[in-house]
Scaffold this motif. Structure first.
Motif, short mmCIF file in Angstrom:
data_model
loop_
_atom_site.label_atom_id
_atom_site.label_comp_id
_atom_site.label_asym_id
_atom_site.label_seq_id
_atom_site.Cartn_x
_atom_site.Cartn_y
_atom_site.Cartn_z
N LEU A 111 0.74 -1.11 -0.14
CA LEU A 111 -0.12 0.11 0.02
C LEU A 111 0.82 1.27 0.18
O LEU A 111 0.39 2.29 -0.43
CB LEU A 111 -0.97 -0.14 1.26
CG LEU A 111 -1.97 -1.11 1.29
CD1 LEU A 111 -2.60 -1.06 2.72
CD2 LEU A 111 -3.03 -0.82 0.08
N VAL A 116 -1.72 8.19 7.56
CA VAL A 116 -2.85 7.38 7.18
C VAL A 116 -3.15 5.96 7.74
O VAL A 116 -3.93 5.33 8.21
CB VAL A 116 -3.17 7.58 5.82
CG1 VAL A 116 -4.32 6.49 5.27
CG2 VAL A 116 -3.30 8.82 4.92
N ARG A 170 -4.47 -0.79 -3.50
CA ARG A 170 -5.10 0.32 -2.76
C ARG A 170 -6.75 0.47 -3.07
O ARG A 170 -7.34 0.53 -2.03
CB ARG A 170 -4.68 1.68 -3.08
CG ARG A 170 -3.06 1.94 -2.67
CD ARG A 170 -2.48 3.15 -3.06
NE ARG A 170 -1.30 3.39 -2.25
CZ ARG A 170 -0.39 4.65 -2.65
NH1 ARG A 170 -0.85 5.55 -3.47
NH2 ARG A 170 0.74 4.83 -2.01
N THR A 217 -9.27 -0.57 -0.14
CA THR A 217 -10.01 0.62 0.50
C THR A 217 -11.63 0.14 0.38
O THR A 217 -12.62 0.43 1.31
CB THR A 217 -9.98 1.93 -0.13
OG1 THR A 217 -8.38 2.11 -0.02
CG2 THR A 217 -10.75 3.06 0.37
N LEU A 250 -13.89 -0.65 3.41
CA LEU A 250 -15.30 0.48 3.81
C LEU A 250 -16.39 -0.17 3.78
O LEU A 250 -17.40 -0.12 4.62
CB LEU A 250 -14.98 1.51 2.68
CG LEU A 250 -16.24 2.48 2.89
CD1 LEU A 250 -15.88 3.31 4.08
CD2 LEU A 250 -15.97 3.70 1.77
N THR A 308 -9.69 -7.98 3.69
CA THR A 308 -8.94 -6.95 3.04
C THR A 308 -7.50 -7.39 2.32
O THR A 308 -7.16 -6.92 1.33
CB THR A 308 -9.01 -5.68 3.77
OG1 THR A 308 -8.31 -6.24 5.03
CG2 THR A 308 -10.19 -5.20 4.23
N LEU A 343 1.25 3.60 2.24
CA LEU A 343 0.52 4.71 2.47
C LEU A 343 1.18 5.71 3.34
O LEU A 343 2.39 5.53 4.03
CB LEU A 343 -0.71 4.28 3.57
CG LEU A 343 -1.64 3.36 2.76
CD1 LEU A 343 -2.70 2.98 3.78
CD2 LEU A 343 -2.22 4.04 1.69
N TRP A 361 -8.55 -1.64 9.28
CA TRP A 361 -9.24 -2.43 8.20
C TRP A 361 -8.39 -3.74 7.85
O TRP A 361 -8.68 -4.50 6.88
CB TRP A 361 -9.66 -1.50 7.25
CG TRP A 361 -10.46 -0.64 7.40
CD1 TRP A 361 -11.31 -0.53 8.47
CD2 TRP A 361 -11.21 0.31 6.26
NE1 TRP A 361 -12.42 0.53 8.28
CE2 TRP A 361 -11.99 1.13 6.91
CE3 TRP A 361 -10.70 0.75 5.21
CZ2 TRP A 361 -12.83 1.98 6.47
CZ3 TRP A 361 -11.22 1.62 4.65
CH2 TRP A 361 -12.36 2.54 5.01
N ALA A 411 -5.66 3.23 8.63
CA ALA A 411 -5.83 2.00 7.63
C ALA A 411 -5.68 0.52 8.25
O ALA A 411 -6.20 -0.37 8.25
CB ALA A 411 -4.67 2.24 6.60
#
Length: 250
Positions: free
Chosen positions: A102, A108, A134, A138, A142, A120, A104, A115, A112
């Motif tokens: 990822l 963030v 990504r 996400t 979500l 995931t 990130l 999750w 993250a």
């Protein structure tokens, strides 16, 4: 020395719509099982607030079901929490790999991390590019987070109308969902051996150990099978070496 190339640079792309479709499929399918958790948790004696807090803050189905299951069986809260914790430790290993894919921003990552779960990780790791990773992570995270918490609330509220959850067999929903998610991941003989031994230990020790303890003991299945596999490999290697020596002597 060649520079390490990111996944996005070495793999062909995948349409964003296909990634979103796959991610939503997983999120919606698994998210609906939050209803079973809500009913089971409420039937185990937890309040509506406690049930919803578990889904909001813990958000890992196997650990949640293990916790409420142990509490419903009369287990010590600390033992139940320990069993749930050890089941959730696997998410840390997912995070080690996902953090690389990822990539990130630091700000963030703490959000993250909430999750980082089986679903995931499975969707993200199946993607060929960083962009797809990504998007998959996400969208799965979500959709699953929102639906899991919504169905948890509905299940907990509806538990009073259902009545005795044991009579409906909903106490078995948690293990059934977990097994359904786990079974497709057991692709090697070693993985199947670990799962089989864990089931034998967990189920076999239910009558003799306090609630919550069989899960902790079942965790020993992994090191036991890995040790046995290592011994078998070493023995096979020694035997092959001896055969080579005999052939050379001839």
């Amino acid at each position: 020395m060649a520079q390490q190339t990111a996944p996005a640079d070495i793999c062909e792309g995948k349409p964003d719509s296909a990634v979103v479709r796959d991610a939503l499929g997983v999120g919606l399918a698994v998210g609906l099982s939050g209803f079973a958790f809500g009913v089971t948790s409420a039937g185990s004696g937890l309040t509506l607030l406690q049930t919803c807090a578990l889904s909001l803050l813990v958000f890992t189905g196997a650990s949640q079901f293990a916790l409420v299951g142990a509490l419903a069986a009369g287990g010590n809260p600390f033992t139940a929490a320990a069993g749930a914790f050890f089941l959730g430790v696997r998410n840390a290993f997912y995070g080690l790999r996902l953090s690389q894919l990822l990539a990130l921003p630091r700000a963030v990552r703490p959000f993250a991390a909430q999750w980082v779960i089986d679903e995931t990780a499975a969707v993200a790791l199946a993607q060929p590019t960083r962009r797809a990773v990504r998007i998959g992570f996400t969208v799965t995270g979500l959709s699953l987070y929102v639906l899991w918490n919504l169905t948890t609330l509905l299940g907990a509220v509806g538990a009073e109308a259902i009545g005795d959850t044991d009579a409906w067999g909903l106490d078995a929903a948690g293990p059934a969902v977990f097994l359904a998610l786990l079974a497709p991941m057991l692709k090697t003989a070693t993985e199947r051996a670990v799962a089989g031994l864990a089931v034998v230990l967990g189920v076999g020790l239910l009558p003799v150990l306090p609630a919550g303890m069989p899960v902790l003991v079942a965790a020993l299945a992994a090191p036991a099978v890995l040790w046995a596999t290592g011994r078998r490999t070493a023995t096979a290697g020694e035997k092959a070496a001896e055969d080579d020596v005999r052939r050379a002597d001839r």
